[in-house]
Design an enzyme around this catalytic site. Structure first.
Site, PDB file in Angstrom:
ATOM      1  CE  LYS A   1      -6.136   2.499  -6.216  1.00 26.79           C
ATOM      2  NZ  LYS A   1      -6.211   3.937  -5.861  1.00 26.79           N
ATOM      3  CB  THR A   2     -10.346   6.141  -8.391  1.00 28.01           C
ATOM      4  OG1 THR A   2      -8.820   5.684  -8.394  1.00 28.01           O
ATOM      5  CG2 THR A   2     -10.543   7.664  -8.626  1.00 28.01           C
TER       6      THR A   2
ATOM      7  CG  ASP B   1      -5.925   6.007  -3.172  1.00 26.84           C
ATOM      8  OD1 ASP B   1      -6.206   4.835  -3.382  1.00 26.84           O
ATOM      9  OD2 ASP B   1      -5.517   6.684  -4.394  1.00 26.84           O
ATOM     10  CD  GLU B   2      -2.380   3.634  -5.032  1.00 24.19           C
ATOM     11  OE1 GLU B   2      -2.159   2.371  -4.551  1.00 24.19           O
ATOM     12  OE2 GLU B   2      -2.840   3.562  -6.049  1.00 24.19           O
TER      13      GLU B   2
ATOM     14  CD  GLN C   1      -1.972  -3.520  -7.963  1.00 22.17           C
ATOM     15  OE1 GLN C   1      -1.481  -2.605  -8.821  1.00 22.17           O
ATOM     16  NE2 GLN C   1      -3.300  -3.288  -7.638  1.00 22.17           N
TER      17      GLN C   1
ATOM     18  NE  ARG D   1      -0.423  -2.620 -13.756  1.00 23.20           N
ATOM     19  CZ  ARG D   1      -1.518  -2.466 -12.797  1.00 23.20           C
ATOM     20  NH1 ARG D   1      -1.995  -1.343 -12.974  1.00 23.20           N
ATOM     21  NH2 ARG D   1      -1.914  -3.063 -11.797  1.00 23.20           N
TER      22      ARG D   1
END
Length: 594
Positions: free
Chosen positions: A34-35, A213-214, A244, A552
């Protein structure tokens, strides 16, 4: 060629990047890049669409993320940073329109607590609640954009009149001190925009493109801030993974996704489902878990990585065997390269770390606690140990000094207990002595059950009782603690570079990745947490938390649970987590460890 920098994107990423006009939502799965998409979207606007970089605003939650984006974009944008840093800039320039002086100071959490402590000490009726309780209530009010006057209407319904009084006086003190807290930064900026259309119009014209973002972690105030800024040109892109979303206790609102679609009609949605981090086995297991949630979109992630090893779900006899199993498998994972930092141990509750810490110490495995303090160095544990040491040795100056800091009133009550029982108390078991100290001094009143930090401290105290039951003789109990602490210091001497197995809570693991991941104590009452089992919304968040932990892992995922667990001072039969029963069809490892 202008578009060459886009050649490394997959089809889903490229589609999201090339959408430049109008509102959009990018649902970005774990490890889906995503970044990369966010930064490439900015570069595409600048290089291929000739957008002035000064017209672009990128907002994220942490300075670390903002710094990473700045490196990747390598252009000076109109703004790139956190919500709070943007609001500071606005208030320094235009805060005078709502009576804020330009040279205001920003109070951190310690400053806030000191101010609240003074207010509470002025009225005994206000001392029914902890400082953290008031802090959390005021923060929640500001995150909902509620002034003290607005909050008072709600408080009368929920019998929170003390909070109203503290909130009002707290704001008066802040104003007198020419200070704001972090929640004020966003709250006051929204109020400025709401009350002054000229100022709002100024910032709406300053930026034409917004990237957030987020987005799944935004609270109401942050959402309204971005809504105001983006509603004129409507070129606003929000990015996040609702699987998330794990911060409702901080005010994050899952419904912001639906509100965005309502406030910005004709929103275009994109899904990033190709994962670059994990094996397909890990992704399939993660999907089997999270797909049981009903309140948000679920992405089915895939990868071109290898299928990978089976998920190792291991039932152990008890928490000691669990800790030994983790230590042994951690050693096995790093065999040949000694890179302990490739391993992470994740747990739901901080108190779970104690048994694993001790197993690592005894086996000489280096570890690093992330965002936490070693069990016997936590404030609440050291407080109680100081009382216990004074029973054994009343001349212990160090323990006495600490006991004074806990409170002179509590020290007086402790002295009374010691005088009453000094001949008998040494005959009591350690657990009984601890109970008598807690009751006589009212120590637990320092921590109320209305805040995450306080609940964690109370859980740690319960875990200390587990140690006490194993060492009923007080002197032996204190000797055991001293031995463990000496192993801590020896470990630090050996491991000065702080490299080792990473140990952290599931919440702290968000945004990180490790080749080998252990998720420990996956049992009902732990994961999901006992406080969440009777509420569907909370249960879904616990499942999302488990999903965060699973995703993770890059190469190998271990999940442990026990038949019996000695936890919080009680020995009981453990129940495997409902998240592992019918929630998924895991492939069990075939190694019979014990």
């Amino acid at each position: 060629m202008k578009g060459d920098f886009l050649s490394g994107l997959n089809d889903q990423q490229l589609e999201a990047v090339k959408h430049t006009e109008g509102p959009s939502i990018i649902l970005a799965g774990a490890g889906s890049g995503k970044t990369r998409v966010l930064t490439h979207k900015v570069l595409n606007l600048i290089k291929n669409c000739a957008v002035d970089p000064k017209k672009i605003m990128m907002v994220t939650f942490t300075n670390k993320a903002a710094s990473e984006m700045k490196k990747r974009v390598s252009h000076s944008l109109g703004f790139i940073g956190t919500f709070h840093s943007f609001c500071v800039k606005v208030l320094r320039i235009d805060g005078d329109h709502i009576g804020l002086q330009e040279n205001f100071v920003i109070y951190d959490e310690d400053d806030q607590k000191q101010l609240l402590k003074k207010l509470i000490m002025e009225d005994s009726n206000l001392q029914r609640h902890s400082i953290n309780y008031y802090l959390n209530q005021i923060s929640a009010a500001k995150n909902q954009l509620m002034s003290p006057e607005q909050y008072s209407k709600l408080a009368s319904i929920y019998s929170k009149n003390e909070v109203v009084e503290v909130y009002k006086n707290y704001q008066k003190k802040l104003k007198k001190n020419n200070a704001v807290d972090f929640d004020d930064l966003i709250y006051l900026t929204v109020m400025l925009f709401l009350k002054n259309e000229v100022i709002l119009d100024k910032y709406q014209n300053k930026y034409h493109y917004f990237l957030v973002d987020e987005f799944q972690d935004t609270n109401h105030a942050q959402y309204i801030l971005m809504k105001y800024l983006g509603e004129k040109y409507r070129n606003i892109t929000v990015v996040g993974d609702f699987s998330q979303s794990i911060y409702s206790w901080r005010g994050a609102e899952l419904r912001n996704l639906e509100k965005f679609k309502e406030d910005f009609p004709n929103t275009k949605s994109f899904s990033l489902e190709k994962n670059y981090r994990s094996t397909q086995n890990i992704l399939d297991f993660a999907y089997n878990v999270i797909s049981k949630n009903q309140s948000h979109p679920i992405l089915k992630l895939y990868t071109t990585n290898k299928k990978g090893e089976n998920i190792e779900i291991k039932e152990l006899e008890n928490e000691q065997y669990e800790a030994l199993y983790i230590a042994d498998e951690a050693e096995r994972s790093v065999m040949g390269n000694g890179d302990y930092s490739s391993v992470a141990v994740l747990y739901r509750i901080n108190a779970q770390s104690r048994v694993i810490e001790e197993a690592f110490l005894h086996m000489g495995i280096p570890y690093v606690l992330i965002g936490g303090t070693r069990f016997y160095e936590r404030k609440e544990i050291k407080d109680i140990i100081s009382y216990l040491r004074l029973i054994v040795n009343p001349n212990d100056d160090i323990s006495y000094s600490r006991a004074v800091k806990i409170g002179k009133g509590r020290l007086a009550k402790f002295k009374s207990l010691y005088e009453d029982l000094k001949t008998e108390i040494i005959k009591d078991s350690t657990s009984v002595i601890i109970e008598k100290i807690l009751q006589k001094t009212n120590y637990l009143d320092l921590y109320k059950t209305d805040g995450e930090d306080d609940i964690a401290r109370l859980e740690n105290i319960k875990e200390l009782r587990s140690v006490a039951i194993n060492f009923p003789n007080l002197t032996e109990f204190l000797e055991q603690i001293a031995l463990v602490e000496s192993e801590y210091s020896e470990s630090e001497k050996i491991n000065k570079e702080k490299k080792g197995v990473y140990m952290m809570t599931l919440h702290q693991a968000k945004g990180l990745e490790f080749p080998y991941v252990f998720i420990v104590g996956v049992e009902d009452g732990i994961l999901p947490h006992s406080r969440s089992m009777d509420d569907l919304s909370s249960l879904e968040e616990e499942r999302r938390l488990f999903y965060v932990g699973i995703t993770r892992a890059m190469k190998k995922l271990y999940i442990t649970h026990t038949k019996r667990r000695f936890f919080f001072g009680r020995r009981g039969t453990s129940q495997i987590s409902r998240f592992l029963i019918n929630d998924s069809e895991p492939t069990y490892g075939n190694q019979d460890y014990f």
